[in-house]
Scaffold this motif. Structure first.
Motif, PDB file in Angstrom:
ATOM      1  N   GLN A 189       0.793  -1.227   0.000  1.00 19.29           N
ATOM      2  CA  GLN A 189       0.000   0.000   0.000  1.00 19.29           C
ATOM      3  C   GLN A 189       0.830   1.283   0.000  1.00 19.29           C
ATOM      4  O   GLN A 189       0.339   2.355  -0.370  1.00 19.29           O
ATOM      5  CB  GLN A 189      -0.946   0.019   1.198  1.00 19.29           C
ATOM      6  CG  GLN A 189      -0.258   0.081   2.553  1.00 19.29           C
ATOM      7  CD  GLN A 189      -1.249   0.052   3.701  1.00 19.29           C
ATOM      8  OE1 GLN A 189      -2.431  -0.264   3.514  1.00 19.29           O
ATOM      9  NE2 GLN A 189      -0.794   0.383   4.898  1.00 19.29           N
ATOM     10  N   ALA A 194       1.012   2.163  -6.072  1.00 20.97           N
ATOM     11  CA  ALA A 194      -0.218   1.688  -5.430  1.00 20.97           C
ATOM     12  C   ALA A 194      -1.438   2.479  -5.896  1.00 20.97           C
ATOM     13  O   ALA A 194      -2.483   1.897  -6.226  1.00 20.97           O
ATOM     14  CB  ALA A 194      -0.073   1.754  -3.913  1.00 20.97           C
ATOM     15  N   ASN A 195      -1.338   3.808  -5.915  1.00 22.96           N
ATOM     16  CA  ASN A 195      -2.477   4.631  -6.338  1.00 22.96           C
ATOM     17  C   ASN A 195      -2.869   4.350  -7.786  1.00 22.96           C
ATOM     18  O   ASN A 195      -4.060   4.304  -8.122  1.00 22.96           O
ATOM     19  CB  ASN A 195      -2.157   6.120  -6.172  1.00 22.96           C
ATOM     20  CG  ASN A 195      -2.133   6.543  -4.714  1.00 22.96           C
ATOM     21  OD1 ASN A 195      -2.694   5.873  -3.852  1.00 22.96           O
ATOM     22  ND2 ASN A 195      -1.475   7.644  -4.427  1.00 22.96           N
ATOM     23  N   ILE A 197      -2.550   1.567  -9.434  1.00 27.32           N
ATOM     24  CA  ILE A 197      -3.237   0.271  -9.494  1.00 27.32           C
ATOM     25  C   ILE A 197      -4.670   0.377  -8.986  1.00 27.32           C
ATOM     26  O   ILE A 197      -5.605  -0.145  -9.606  1.00 27.32           O
ATOM     27  CB  ILE A 197      -2.456  -0.790  -8.677  1.00 27.32           C
ATOM     28  CG1 ILE A 197      -1.045  -0.990  -9.235  1.00 27.32           C
ATOM     29  CG2 ILE A 197      -3.221  -2.103  -8.619  1.00 27.32           C
ATOM     30  CD1 ILE A 197      -0.995  -1.419 -10.682  1.00 27.32           C
ATOM     31  N   VAL A 198      -4.859   1.070  -7.875  1.00 26.93           N
ATOM     32  CA  VAL A 198      -6.195   1.187  -7.271  1.00 26.93           C
ATOM     33  C   VAL A 198      -7.111   2.064  -8.116  1.00 26.93           C
ATOM     34  O   VAL A 198      -8.265   1.711  -8.389  1.00 26.93           O
ATOM     35  CB  VAL A 198      -6.088   1.735  -5.835  1.00 26.93           C
ATOM     36  CG1 VAL A 198      -7.474   2.032  -5.270  1.00 26.93           C
ATOM     37  CG2 VAL A 198      -5.360   0.736  -4.939  1.00 26.93           C
ATOM     38  N   GLU A 199      -6.605   3.225  -8.530  1.00 29.72           N
ATOM     39  CA  GLU A 199      -7.431   4.176  -9.286  1.00 29.72           C
ATOM     40  C   GLU A 199      -7.906   3.591 -10.613  1.00 29.72           C
ATOM     41  O   GLU A 199      -9.003   3.897 -11.074  1.00 29.72           O
ATOM     42  CB  GLU A 199      -6.655   5.469  -9.525  1.00 29.72           C
ATOM     43  CG  GLU A 199      -6.470   6.304  -8.265  1.00 29.72           C
ATOM     44  CD  GLU A 199      -5.523   7.472  -8.467  1.00 29.72           C
ATOM     45  OE1 GLU A 199      -5.055   7.662  -9.621  1.00 29.72           O
ATOM     46  OE2 GLU A 199      -5.238   8.179  -7.484  1.00 29.72           O
ATOM     47  N   LYS A 201      -8.363   0.387 -11.070  1.00 28.31           N
ATOM     48  CA  LYS A 201      -9.022  -0.887 -10.758  1.00 28.31           C
ATOM     49  C   LYS A 201      -8.301  -2.070 -11.427  1.00 28.31           C
ATOM     50  O   LYS A 201      -8.899  -2.902 -12.103  1.00 28.31           O
ATOM     51  CB  LYS A 201     -10.493  -0.841 -11.163  1.00 28.31           C
ATOM     52  CG  LYS A 201     -11.311   0.162 -10.339  1.00 28.31           C
ATOM     53  CD  LYS A 201     -12.766   0.168 -10.731  1.00 28.31           C
ATOM     54  CE  LYS A 201     -13.602   0.990  -9.763  1.00 28.31           C
ATOM     55  NZ  LYS A 201     -13.143   2.378  -9.605  1.00 28.31           N
ATOM     56  N   PHE A 204      -5.433  -4.702  -5.941  1.00 27.16           N
ATOM     57  CA  PHE A 204      -5.668  -4.127  -4.613  1.00 27.16           C
ATOM     58  C   PHE A 204      -4.363  -4.030  -3.831  1.00 27.16           C
ATOM     59  O   PHE A 204      -3.355  -4.631  -4.207  1.00 27.16           O
ATOM     60  CB  PHE A 204      -6.727  -4.926  -3.838  1.00 27.16           C
ATOM     61  CG  PHE A 204      -6.363  -6.367  -3.563  1.00 27.16           C
ATOM     62  CD1 PHE A 204      -5.549  -6.719  -2.490  1.00 27.16           C
ATOM     63  CD2 PHE A 204      -6.864  -7.401  -4.357  1.00 27.16           C
ATOM     64  CE1 PHE A 204      -5.226  -8.044  -2.219  1.00 27.16           C
ATOM     65  CE2 PHE A 204      -6.558  -8.727  -4.101  1.00 27.16           C
ATOM     66  CZ  PHE A 204      -5.727  -9.045  -3.026  1.00 27.16           C
ATOM     67  N   THR A 205      -4.397  -3.264  -2.740  1.00 26.76           N
ATOM     68  CA  THR A 205      -3.198  -3.039  -1.931  1.00 26.76           C
ATOM     69  C   THR A 205      -3.271  -3.826  -0.625  1.00 26.76           C
ATOM     70  O   THR A 205      -4.351  -4.187  -0.156  1.00 26.76           O
ATOM     71  CB  THR A 205      -3.033  -1.553  -1.594  1.00 26.76           C
ATOM     72  OG1 THR A 205      -4.128  -1.128  -0.762  1.00 26.76           O
ATOM     73  CG2 THR A 205      -2.989  -0.697  -2.842  1.00 26.76           C
ATOM     74  N   LYS A 215      -8.353 -10.229   1.994  1.00 23.13           N
ATOM     75  CA  LYS A 215      -8.739  -9.417   0.832  1.00 23.13           C
ATOM     76  C   LYS A 215      -9.354 -10.290  -0.261  1.00 23.13           C
ATOM     77  O   LYS A 215     -10.328  -9.888  -0.914  1.00 23.13           O
ATOM     78  CB  LYS A 215      -7.521  -8.662   0.288  1.00 23.13           C
ATOM     79  CG  LYS A 215      -7.010  -7.530   1.177  1.00 23.13           C
ATOM     80  CD  LYS A 215      -7.939  -6.335   1.120  1.00 23.13           C
ATOM     81  CE  LYS A 215      -7.400  -5.140   1.884  1.00 23.13           C
ATOM     82  NZ  LYS A 215      -6.453  -4.321   1.117  1.00 23.13           N
ATOM     83  N   GLU A 223     -15.987  -7.909  -8.954  1.00 21.91           N
ATOM     84  CA  GLU A 223     -14.838  -7.015  -8.791  1.00 21.91           C
ATOM     85  C   GLU A 223     -13.602  -7.586  -9.482  1.00 21.91           C
ATOM     86  O   GLU A 223     -12.849  -6.853 -10.122  1.00 21.91           O
ATOM     87  CB  GLU A 223     -14.562  -6.784  -7.300  1.00 21.91           C
ATOM     88  CG  GLU A 223     -15.596  -5.897  -6.615  1.00 21.91           C
ATOM     89  CD  GLU A 223     -15.404  -5.848  -5.109  1.00 21.91           C
ATOM     90  OE1 GLU A 223     -15.603  -4.757  -4.528  1.00 21.91           O
ATOM     91  OE2 GLU A 223     -15.061  -6.903  -4.511  1.00 21.91           O
ATOM     92  N   MET A 227     -11.361  -6.143 -12.737  1.00 22.69           N
ATOM     93  CA  MET A 227      -9.903  -6.014 -12.741  1.00 22.69           C
ATOM     94  C   MET A 227      -9.307  -6.704 -13.966  1.00 22.69           C
ATOM     95  O   MET A 227      -8.426  -6.164 -14.645  1.00 22.69           O
ATOM     96  CB  MET A 227      -9.314  -6.622 -11.465  1.00 22.69           C
ATOM     97  CG  MET A 227      -9.619  -5.868 -10.193  1.00 22.69           C
ATOM     98  SD  MET A 227      -9.012  -6.762  -8.735  1.00 22.69           S
ATOM     99  CE  MET A 227      -9.602  -5.691  -7.414  1.00 22.69           C
TER     100      MET A 227
END
Length: 251
Positions: A189, A194-195, A197-199, A201, A204-205, A215, A223, A227
């Motif tokens: 994370q 990390a951002n 990958i998350v933004e 989709k 996950f971190t 997780k 979900e 991805m």
């Protein structure tokens, strides 16, 4: 175009003397200051350089592209099967860089790919499968798993040491490899990517490898399918050199 900064990555390495570290810093910063424009991997490395009084114009790449041959691309786009809940780890598997892989959680299945792996025949575990090493342009077709892991250092609790902390500044080559291979990502994370990958989709971190099972249980099929679909778009971008082309046009 900055790929790696040894003055960040090796600053905490105990096998380097003070003079060796000083020389690396002087050489790298002298080179950077002599440049007319810098393409930094991400905003975190750019801010690091700005704090070191590097006043050259800079722009962030975001993520490294990953070019492959047309032959490999054709194979890649054919129907693929994924092993349920197996986690791919690709790269340098030496104890100096990736000591954590020798303490992996027993409640997850792992697929290892890379050089310098030390197999302990007296203490083999059924959840770890070592697949050998391959050329970088072959791997996208060969990797097989539900997620790809981005982690570094000696600990499974957090990314620490020179290589672990370096994830806060660099764009790991394996992140691009996983996405080109159509495999979503699990990433520390605090990593610089990390951002991203998350933004987008794309995965996950986690703060610790012990977080992965929880997780995965919380992740719905919908979900995960989203991805996977998103990796198709980003795989195409990285294969075509999208990010480097974009930043050169902007410059």
């Amino acid at each position: 175009l900055i790929h790696d900064m040894e003055s960040i990555r090796l600053i905490s390495e105990k096998n380097l003397s003070f003079l060796q570290k000083l020389r690396i810093k002087i050489e790298e910063f002298k080179f950077l200051r002599a440049s007319s424009y810098l393409i930094t991997p991400n905003k975190y490395m750019r801010k690091f350089l700005e704090n070191k009084n590097i006043t050259v114009q800079m722009r962030d790449l975001e993520i490294f592209d990953y070019l492959i041959s047309q032959e490999v691309e054709k194979k890649l786009l054919e129907k693929r099967t994924f092993k349920k809940n197996s986690i791919v780890i690709a790269g340098n598997l030496s104890k100096e860089k990736s000591a954590y892989i020798y303490s992996l959680p027993a409640n997850l299945d792992f697929e290892l790919y890379g050089v310098n792996y030390i197999e302990n025949k007296d203490n083999q575990t059924k959840n770890i499968n070592y697949n050998g090493s391959y050329m970088a342009d072959e791997l996208p077709v060969i990797l097989n798993g539900k997620f790809g892991l981005i982690w570094d250092g000696p600990s499974i609790e957090t990314c620490e040491g020179g290589y672990g902390k370096y994830l806060k500044y660099n764009n790991p080559h394996k992140a691009s490899l996983y996405l080109v291979s159509l495999i979503p990502i699990i990433i520390w994370q605090e990593a610089a990517l990390a951002n991203f990958i998350v933004e987008n989709k794309l995965g996950f971190t986690i703060s610790s490898l012990s977080d992965i099972n929880k997780k995965l249980r919380e992740l719905s099929n919908e979900e995960y399918e989203l991805m996977k679909q998103n990796t198709i778009l980003f795989s195409q971008r990285l294969r075509e050199g999208f990010y480097l082309k974009k930043i050169i046009r902007n410059i």
